[in-house]
Design a protein around this motif. Structure first.
Motif, PDB file in Angstrom:
ATOM      1  N   THR A 150       0.842  -1.193   0.000  1.00 62.08           N
ATOM      2  CA  THR A 150       0.000   0.000   0.000  1.00 62.08           C
ATOM      3  C   THR A 150       0.879   1.247   0.000  1.00 62.08           C
ATOM      4  N   ILE A 151       0.486   2.230  -0.779  1.00 67.73           N
ATOM      5  CA  ILE A 151       1.220   3.500  -0.796  1.00 67.73           C
ATOM      6  C   ILE A 151       0.909   4.271   0.485  1.00 67.73           C
ATOM      7  N   LYS A 152       1.958   4.700   1.159  1.00 65.87           N
ATOM      8  CA  LYS A 152       1.775   5.480   2.391  1.00 65.87           C
ATOM      9  C   LYS A 152       1.220   6.867   2.075  1.00 65.87           C
ATOM     10  N   GLU A 153       1.783   7.514   1.066  1.00 68.86           N
ATOM     11  CA  GLU A 153       1.327   8.858   0.680  1.00 68.86           C
ATOM     12  C   GLU A 153       1.806   9.137  -0.734  1.00 68.86           C
ATOM     13  N   CYS A 154       1.013   9.924  -1.439  1.00 68.30           N
ATOM     14  CA  CYS A 154       1.360  10.344  -2.795  1.00 68.30           C
ATOM     15  C   CYS A 154       1.370  11.863  -2.838  1.00 68.30           C
ATOM     16  N   PHE A 155       2.432  12.447  -3.400  1.00 69.33           N
ATOM     17  CA  PHE A 155       2.583  13.899  -3.424  1.00 69.33           C
ATOM     18  C   PHE A 155       2.787  14.391  -4.856  1.00 69.33           C
ATOM     19  N   GLY A 156       2.269  15.563  -5.140  1.00 64.23           N
ATOM     20  CA  GLY A 156       2.629  16.282  -6.346  1.00 64.23           C
ATOM     21  C   GLY A 156       3.731  17.262  -5.991  1.00 64.23           C
ATOM     22  N   THR A 157       4.861  17.198  -6.683  1.00 63.06           N
ATOM     23  CA  THR A 157       6.025  17.989  -6.280  1.00 63.06           C
ATOM     24  C   THR A 157       6.652  18.752  -7.438  1.00 63.06           C
ATOM     25  N   SER A 158       7.440  19.751  -7.052  1.00 62.65           N
ATOM     26  CA  SER A 158       8.234  20.538  -7.990  1.00 62.65           C
ATOM     27  C   SER A 158       9.420  21.102  -7.231  1.00 62.65           C
ATOM     28  N   ILE A 159      10.557  21.229  -7.902  1.00 66.82           N
ATOM     29  CA  ILE A 159      11.724  21.823  -7.239  1.00 66.82           C
ATOM     30  C   ILE A 159      11.582  23.339  -7.125  1.00 66.82           C
ATOM     31  N   TRP A 160      10.553  23.913  -7.746  1.00 66.90           N
ATOM     32  CA  TRP A 160      10.422  25.361  -7.805  1.00 66.90           C
ATOM     33  C   TRP A 160       9.478  25.936  -6.754  1.00 66.90           C
ATOM     34  N   ASP A 161       8.928  25.090  -5.881  1.00 68.07           N
ATOM     35  CA  ASP A 161       8.046  25.616  -4.838  1.00 68.07           C
ATOM     36  C   ASP A 161       8.189  24.774  -3.569  1.00 68.07           C
ATOM     37  N   ASP A 162       7.299  24.998  -2.600  1.00 72.46           N
ATOM     38  CA  ASP A 162       7.417  24.357  -1.295  1.00 72.46           C
ATOM     39  C   ASP A 162       6.894  22.920  -1.262  1.00 72.46           C
ATOM     40  N   THR A 163       6.342  22.412  -2.374  1.00 72.56           N
ATOM     41  CA  THR A 163       5.794  21.057  -2.374  1.00 72.56           C
ATOM     42  C   THR A 163       6.870  20.009  -2.115  1.00 72.56           C
ATOM     43  N   LEU A 164       8.090  20.287  -2.553  1.00 81.00           N
ATOM     44  CA  LEU A 164       9.181  19.338  -2.340  1.00 81.00           C
ATOM     45  C   LEU A 164       9.481  19.186  -0.846  1.00 81.00           C
ATOM     46  N   TYR A 165       9.454  20.318  -0.117  1.00 85.04           N
ATOM     47  CA  TYR A 165       9.720  20.277   1.323  1.00 85.04           C
ATOM     48  C   TYR A 165       8.567  19.609   2.069  1.00 85.04           C
ATOM     49  N   LYS A 166       7.354  19.795   1.582  1.00 80.70           N
ATOM     50  CA  LYS A 166       6.212  19.115   2.197  1.00 80.70           C
ATOM     51  C   LYS A 166       6.397  17.608   2.130  1.00 80.70           C
ATOM     52  N   ALA A 167       6.737  17.116   0.944  1.00 79.21           N
ATOM     53  CA  ALA A 167       6.871  15.672   0.748  1.00 79.21           C
ATOM     54  C   ALA A 167       8.000  15.099   1.595  1.00 79.21           C
ATOM     55  N   TRP A 168       9.175  15.695   1.506  1.00 79.75           N
ATOM     56  CA  TRP A 168      10.331  15.150   2.223  1.00 79.75           C
ATOM     57  C   TRP A 168      10.199  15.329   3.726  1.00 79.75           C
ATOM     58  N   SER A 169       9.534  16.372   4.176  1.00 80.97           N
ATOM     59  CA  SER A 169       9.308  16.532   5.621  1.00 80.97           C
ATOM     60  C   SER A 169       8.482  15.367   6.154  1.00 80.97           C
ATOM     61  N   GLN A 170       7.405  15.024   5.454  1.00 83.37           N
ATOM     62  CA  GLN A 170       6.555  13.932   5.919  1.00 83.37           C
ATOM     63  C   GLN A 170       7.262  12.588   5.854  1.00 83.37           C
ATOM     64  N   ILE A 171       8.101  12.407   4.847  1.00 85.21           N
ATOM     65  CA  ILE A 171       8.849  11.156   4.730  1.00 85.21           C
ATOM     66  C   ILE A 171       9.815  10.997   5.903  1.00 85.21           C
ATOM     67  N   VAL A 172      10.555  12.049   6.188  1.00 83.12           N
ATOM     68  CA  VAL A 172      11.554  11.971   7.253  1.00 83.12           C
ATOM     69  C   VAL A 172      10.894  11.867   8.623  1.00 83.12           C
ATOM     70  N   GLN A 173       9.765  12.560   8.818  1.00 84.77           N
ATOM     71  CA  GLN A 173       9.061  12.488  10.103  1.00 84.77           C
ATOM     72  C   GLN A 173       8.709  11.054  10.467  1.00 84.77           C
ATOM     73  N   LEU A 174       8.386  10.262   9.474  1.00 84.05           N
ATOM     74  CA  LEU A 174       8.038   8.863   9.702  1.00 84.05           C
ATOM     75  C   LEU A 174       9.202   8.090  10.320  1.00 84.05           C
ATOM     76  N   MET A 175      10.425   8.543  10.065  1.00 82.48           N
ATOM     77  CA  MET A 175      11.606   7.784  10.457  1.00 82.48           C
ATOM     78  C   MET A 175      12.234   8.246  11.771  1.00 82.48           C
ATOM     79  N   ILE A 176      11.727   9.341  12.329  1.00 83.56           N
ATOM     80  CA  ILE A 176      12.275   9.836  13.587  1.00 83.56           C
ATOM     81  C   ILE A 176      11.713   9.003  14.738  1.00 83.56           C
ATOM     82  N   PRO A 177      12.560   8.338  15.515  1.00 82.15           N
ATOM     83  CA  PRO A 177      12.072   7.372  16.498  1.00 82.15           C
ATOM     84  C   PRO A 177      11.338   7.970  17.687  1.00 82.15           C
ATOM     85  N   ASN A 178      11.656   9.191  18.086  1.00 83.65           N
ATOM     86  CA  ASN A 178      11.051   9.773  19.298  1.00 83.65           C
ATOM     87  C   ASN A 178      10.056  10.882  18.962  1.00 83.65           C
TER      88      ASN A 178
END
Length: 306
Positions: A150-178
């Motif tokens: 199952t896909i955890k999340e699907c994002f529409g992204t671009s290097i030219w706006d804040d969508t890239l930071y939205k996607a990667w922020s949520q990805i990394v948050q999943l991996m922070i143990p505390n």
């Protein structure tokens, strides 16, 4: 160490996006980045003890077929996250889906518990009036080809706006143990300090780690936009040999503080109550800082009531 696979066909924009997030490239500087010709493995220290092991895999047909078959046990074992990037304007739809389905099948065989994030990239090339329609169509098509997982999340992204930071922020948050500790502590800090908003950013990437608002109309988008803006300002400072230690933004409606918090983070605190003194907020930040560094709970009764 957390293993991330960054995959997608050649030209999808994989290397450009990870260069922007982790290597401090500006978007326009990625135009000169060449194609990835082998599996590029990079380790990034993130949030102190958390190390991300990012495998950027080449997307050319010949190379993909090679590592999908002869190297699949090495590539797909012990994967925490698969980030698969689709070029929204790709004309090779059948090949795109075939490669994606092969990746998913390898995950089923070698890392069944991995989380899948899909980035439908280069959305800036789609007209604003068509973006939602195009994204939903592509998202549905990809979901139908995600067999066995199952896909955890699907994002529409671009290097030219804040969508890239939205996607990667949520990805990394999943991996922070505390993460539970971080969110609970920010909530206590925000409530007892009478601040309107508090946001924690990772220091090197300026990705959003966590936030808490005491406001009714919450808006995470503004934090993603702020993340992009401050990261660009940080890069500008680096170019002249300096760095950001703290910032104060003040007008008739609010005061906003951004400053180094721990060795791995920046904190932003926003207050609108004119009776709250700057010194009290700084003391509260300093008190919370010491407990964050110890990764331990703090007693909110010790925070100065403002």
């Amino acid at each position: 160490m957390k293993k991330l696979l960054l995959m997608g066909r050649s030209g999808a924009g994989k290397t450009s996006m990870h260069s922007i997030i982790f290597a401090n490239y500006a978007a326009k500087e990625t135009m000169n980045i060449g194609f990835t010709v082998g599996v590029s493995e990079s380790k990034f220290r993130f949030m102190g003890s958390l190390t991300l092991n990012l495998w950027d895999c080449p997307g050319q047909d010949r190379l993909m077929k090679h590592f999908m078959s002869s190297q699949k046990d090495t590539i797909f074992k012990n994967v925490e996250v698969l980030i698969y990037v689709f070029d929204v304007e790709s004309e090779q739809l059948e090949d795109d889906m075939a490669d994606y389905k092969t990746c998913v099948q390898n995950l089923v065989n070698y890392s069944k518990n991995a989380n899948i994030f899909v980035l439908i990239h280069k959305m800036d090339k789609i007209a604003d009036t068509e973006k939602a329609k195009v994204f939903e169509k592509k998202k549905k098509e990809i979901a139908e080809n995600t067999i066995g997982m199952t896909i955890k999340e699907c994002f529409g992204t671009s290097i030219w706006d804040d969508t890239l930071y939205k996607a990667w922020s949520q990805i990394v948050q999943l991996m922070i143990p505390n993460m539970s500790f971080i969110k609970d502590t920010l909530k206590q800090f925000s409530t007892v300090s009478d601040c309107d908003e508090v946001v924690l950013f990772e220091k090197s990437t300026f990705l959003i780690i966590a936030y808490h608002e005491n406001l009714v109309n919450k808006d995470i988008v503004k934090y993603e936009r702020l993340s992009t803006i401050v990261k660009q300002f940080k890069l500008s400072c680096n170019k002249i040999g300096t760095s950001i230690q703290s910032m104060l933004i003040k007008n008739s409606n609010f005061m906003g503080f951004i400053e180094e918090f721990t060795n791995n983070t920046y904190i932003m605190v926003v207050v609108s109550d004119p009776k709250i003194q700057t010194a009290a907020i700084e003391l509260n930040i300093d008190y919370a800082r010491r407990y964050f560094q110890k990764n331990d709970q703090y007693d909110p009764d010790n925070i100065i009531k403002t």
